[in-house]
Design an enzyme around this catalytic site. Structure first.
Site, PDB file in Angstrom:
ATOM      1  N   THR A 102       0.825  -1.207   0.000  1.00  0.00           N
ATOM      2  CA  THR A 102       0.000   0.000   0.000  1.00  0.00           C
ATOM      3  C   THR A 102       0.857   1.253   0.000  1.00  0.00           C
ATOM      4  O   THR A 102       0.543   2.238  -0.663  1.00  0.00           O
ATOM      5  CB  THR A 102      -0.937  -0.007   1.213  1.00  0.00           C
ATOM      6  OG1 THR A 102      -1.691  -1.210   1.221  1.00  0.00           O
ATOM      7  CG2 THR A 102      -1.872   1.190   1.203  1.00  0.00           C
ATOM      8  N   TYR A 188       4.321 -12.387   5.798  1.00  0.00           N
ATOM      9  CA  TYR A 188       3.207 -11.922   4.958  1.00  0.00           C
ATOM     10  C   TYR A 188       2.969 -12.927   3.832  1.00  0.00           C
ATOM     11  O   TYR A 188       3.848 -13.144   2.996  1.00  0.00           O
ATOM     12  CB  TYR A 188       3.579 -10.547   4.408  1.00  0.00           C
ATOM     13  CG  TYR A 188       2.581  -9.876   3.501  1.00  0.00           C
ATOM     14  CD1 TYR A 188       1.245 -10.258   3.432  1.00  0.00           C
ATOM     15  CD2 TYR A 188       2.994  -8.804   2.703  1.00  0.00           C
ATOM     16  CE1 TYR A 188       0.353  -9.605   2.600  1.00  0.00           C
ATOM     17  CE2 TYR A 188       2.105  -8.141   1.869  1.00  0.00           C
ATOM     18  CZ  TYR A 188       0.789  -8.550   1.810  1.00  0.00           C
ATOM     19  OH  TYR A 188      -0.084  -7.900   0.981  1.00  0.00           O
ATOM     20  N   LYS A 216       0.584 -12.362   8.548  1.00  0.00           N
ATOM     21  CA  LYS A 216      -0.457 -11.628   7.820  1.00  0.00           C
ATOM     22  C   LYS A 216      -0.932 -12.557   6.717  1.00  0.00           C
ATOM     23  O   LYS A 216      -0.182 -12.853   5.772  1.00  0.00           O
ATOM     24  CB  LYS A 216       0.080 -10.326   7.239  1.00  0.00           C
ATOM     25  CG  LYS A 216      -0.962  -9.576   6.411  1.00  0.00           C
ATOM     26  CD  LYS A 216      -0.366  -8.350   5.726  1.00  0.00           C
ATOM     27  CE  LYS A 216      -1.438  -7.673   4.850  1.00  0.00           C
ATOM     28  NZ  LYS A 216      -0.896  -6.513   4.099  1.00  0.00           N
ATOM     29  N   ILE A 255      -4.442  -6.194   9.218  1.00  0.00           N
ATOM     30  CA  ILE A 255      -3.510  -5.232   8.625  1.00  0.00           C
ATOM     31  C   ILE A 255      -4.255  -4.653   7.442  1.00  0.00           C
ATOM     32  O   ILE A 255      -4.486  -5.334   6.444  1.00  0.00           O
ATOM     33  CB  ILE A 255      -2.178  -5.885   8.238  1.00  0.00           C
ATOM     34  CG1 ILE A 255      -1.485  -6.410   9.506  1.00  0.00           C
ATOM     35  CG2 ILE A 255      -1.281  -4.887   7.513  1.00  0.00           C
ATOM     36  CD1 ILE A 255      -0.169  -7.126   9.259  1.00  0.00           C
TER      37      ILE A 255
END
Length: 359
Positions: A102, A188, A216, A255
């Site tokens: 992001t 992640y 995540k 998240i």
């Protein structure tokens, strides 16, 4: 003139009258001082101001994958960035991912990346946990970036599995074990971007490390529940699934991308108990955000809210006009006061956006 001949060390004194026969027969030996034992020695510091254990990270319920705003020439707009982070703190976010997908870490040089982590720690490290995305498909780069990130004070690292080139499951374990030695780490898993799932047996293997804070997870809530039943901390990586992940499948939290826009509502969703009506209210916004690959929707939305300049680093470009109009209507339905910033939301024209290819 005497000929210079070296044996063993380059520091050896010149040997006079060396003939061709000597040079042919001499055996060169590597300087022993340059031979480094085969072990990794992370950088360490006696400074404990921001020293954090994995246990401190495991309790975080709302972590925002924070947007990186830009000036018209493509450099970071740190004034706008600070406002964004501060709005997260005021509205109850407990952590930020700096330079993640992001935040467009993939479009940053490592110098920019580490600078932004250090800046975030320096300005906000006492109020919010700073998690630096220092992952890479190169183990060497991931180790080096993590050393630097922890040296500038980040509380934890976010690490992805090696993408594009991929590796074997054994290689994946070795990669994660190498970076886990640096400090508290969130792994992640997002196969839609890496092209390779991190299977549970890899996570179970590396979970022996005290530095593993958790995962995540973007595969779905069945995987989330599989980890929580094994006492492995997990955050939902999908905003559209995070409510159920938190209240029905045991996830610690999320998240989030959406919390860039409505941090207060996402805080309520993660802290306020089972709330399907609020979840349903947010779903049209979440679906709009991910109509195109993240962070295209978020960048467009924040620009229309007036909290960042309408500057895009290529290859990202804004959503088309029809989607920009749709966002304005979504803001009015949910309530402008629920969104970050104070300016009226407006539809930006194509010519309002600046696309930067060299920065």
């Amino acid at each position: 003139m005497a000929t210079l001949c070296l044996r063993g060390s380059a520091l050896q004194s010149p040997r006079p009258n060396c003939g061709d026969n000597y040079k042919r027969n001499a055996k060169w030996r590597s300087p022993q001082a340059a031979v480094i034992p085969n072990f990794h020695l992370p950088m360490r510091s006696l400074e404990v101001k921001n020293r954090t254990s994995a246990e401190d990270i495991k309790s975080l319920r709302l972590i925002t994958a924070i947007k990186t705003p830009y000036l018209p020439d493509g450099r970071f707009d740190l004034e706008a960035y600070d406002d964004l982070v501060n709005m997260q703190i005021v509205n109850g976010a407990e952590g930020v991912i700096v330079g993640g997908t992001t935040g467009e870490g993939q479009l940053m040089s490592w110098d920019e990346h580490i600078m932004l982590i250090g800046h975030t720690v320096n300005c906000f490290g006492g109020s919010i946990k700073v998690i630096g995305n220092t992952g890479s498909n190169s183990t060497r780069e991931a180790i080096h970036a993590s050393e630097q990130g922890f040296a500038v004070g980040m509380h934890a690292a976010l690490h992805i599995n090696p993408y594009y080139g991929k590796t074997s499951l054994e290689g994946m374990v070795s990669h994660f074990e190498s970076v886990l030695s640096m400090g508290p780490t969130i792994i992640y898993n997002v196969p839609s971007r890496t092209g390779q799932d991190i299977p549970p047996r890899v996570i179970h293997t590396v979970s022996q490390s005290a530095n593993l804070a958790g995962v995540k997870e973007c595969v779905g809530n069945d995987r989330v529940e599989q980890y929580t039943k094994s006492k492995i901390v997990v955050w939902s990586g999908n905003d559209d699934e995070c409510h159920d992940a938190r209240w029905s499948h045991g996830a610690t939290g999320v998240i989030s991308v959406t919390s860039n826009l409505v941090p207060g509502l996402m805080q309520e969703l993660m802290f306020g108990g089972n709330n399907p009506s609020l979840n349903a209210k947010l779903m049209p916004l979440i679906e709009w955000l991910f109509h195109e690959p993240n962070p295209i929707g978020l960048n467009t939305a924040l620009a229309q809210l007036g909290v960042v300049r309408p500057v895009f680093r290529l290859p990202y470009v804004p959503l088309p006009l029809a989607k920009r109009i749709e966002f304005v209507n979504l803001v009015k339905e949910i309530g402008r006061e629920k969104f970050v910033g104070e300016q009226d939301v407006k539809v930006l024209e194509d010519d309002d956006f600046i696309l930067v290819s060299r920065y």
